[in-house]
Design a protein around this motif. Structure first.
Motif, PDB file in Angstrom:
ATOM      1  N   GLU A 121       0.824  -0.745   0.179  1.00 28.34           N
ATOM      2  CA  GLU A 121      -0.252   0.058   0.443  1.00 28.34           C
ATOM      3  C   GLU A 121       1.244   0.921   0.447  1.00 28.34           C
ATOM      4  O   GLU A 121      -0.049   2.218  -0.727  1.00 28.34           O
TER       5      GLU A 121
ATOM      6  N   VAL B  59       5.947  -1.992  11.963  1.00 22.05           N
ATOM      7  CA  VAL B  59       4.184  -1.969  11.665  1.00 22.05           C
ATOM      8  C   VAL B  59       2.755  -0.980  11.719  1.00 22.05           C
ATOM      9  O   VAL B  59       3.039   0.405  10.581  1.00 22.05           O
ATOM     10  N   THR B  60       3.473   0.475  12.821  1.00 24.12           N
ATOM     11  CA  THR B  60       3.011   1.537  13.421  1.00 24.12           C
ATOM     12  C   THR B  60       3.654   2.411  12.293  1.00 24.12           C
ATOM     13  O   THR B  60       2.911   3.375  11.608  1.00 24.12           O
TER      14      THR B  60
ATOM     15  N   GLU C 238       2.489   2.569   9.042  1.00 19.42           N
ATOM     16  CA  GLU C 238       0.655   2.764   8.964  1.00 19.42           C
ATOM     17  C   GLU C 238       0.538   3.949   8.816  1.00 19.42           C
ATOM     18  O   GLU C 238      -0.298   4.531   8.438  1.00 19.42           O
ATOM     19  N   THR C 239       1.632   4.728   9.733  1.00 22.66           N
ATOM     20  CA  THR C 239       1.416   6.060  10.004  1.00 22.66           C
ATOM     21  C   THR C 239       1.630   7.059   8.423  1.00 22.66           C
ATOM     22  O   THR C 239       1.688   7.770   7.511  1.00 22.66           O
TER      23      THR C 239
ATOM     24  N   ASP D  96      -0.863   6.393   6.093  1.00 23.42           N
ATOM     25  CA  ASP D  96      -2.411   7.011   6.386  1.00 23.42           C
ATOM     26  C   ASP D  96      -1.567   8.687   5.535  1.00 23.42           C
ATOM     27  O   ASP D  96      -2.870   9.572   5.365  1.00 23.42           O
TER      28      ASP D  96
END
Length: 167
Positions: A2, A31-32, A35-36, A39
């Motif tokens: 992604e 992972v955090t 993901e951030t 986003d």
């Protein structure tokens, strides 16, 4: 899949990771971080801004080394007037450009306040999210052991204890 290359390049992700490591922020929670970046990467490509978003997401782990045994976070806060001076010295939204005399004066204010704190082994300076990155730029050369945190990086469950104010 992604994130790279649809949203950000590998180089941009690497620069964010380097920025986090430069400020002694653990990147174990990849992972955090990823993901951030996924986003917020569609909103901005500014690596400094993306680093700040990651710091906010990693707030609990960033605060942990500076907490007391009781879980409190002792900090020196930056006065609103001083924050305004710093934010007003930002050029083109990316770097702090102050006159040498003004930068020296600000440095001595921070140094004096942190040294007055005395026994605080790992001094923490708390400021607004808008000023955090620029306060860090100002202090990193001369006060490298001082952690600079923003209000948005501190989870609501952590009690903040003010040791004083940088004025």
């Amino acid at each position: 899949e992604e994130l790279v290359p649809k949203v950000l390049s590998v180089g941009d992700v690497q620069k964010v990771m380097q920025n986090l490591l430069k400020e002694r922020v653990s990147i174990r929670d990849a992972v955090t971080i990823l993901e951030t970046l996924a986003d917020y990467g569609s909103y901005t490509k500014n690596v400094a801004a993306l680093t700040e978003y990651c710091r906010q997401a990693l707030g609990r782990s960033i605060c942990k080394p500076y907490q007391t045994d009781d879980g409190d976070l002792p900090v020196f806060t930056v006065s609103p007037e001083l924050e305004k001076t710093i934010v007003d010295g930002v050029m083109q939204g990316s770097y702090l450009a102050l006159e040498p005399r003004q930068a020296k004066d600000l440095m001595s204010r921070f140094r004096r306040t942190v040294e007055m704190g005395g026994s605080a082994g790992n001094p923490v300076v708390l400021c607004s999210p808008a000023a955090r990155m620029y306060v860090r730029q100002l202090l990193e050369r001369f006060l490298p052991n001082v952690a600079i945190l923003s209000h948005s990086e501190i989870p609501a469950s952590i009690r903040v204890l003010s040791l004083g104010m940088v004025t």
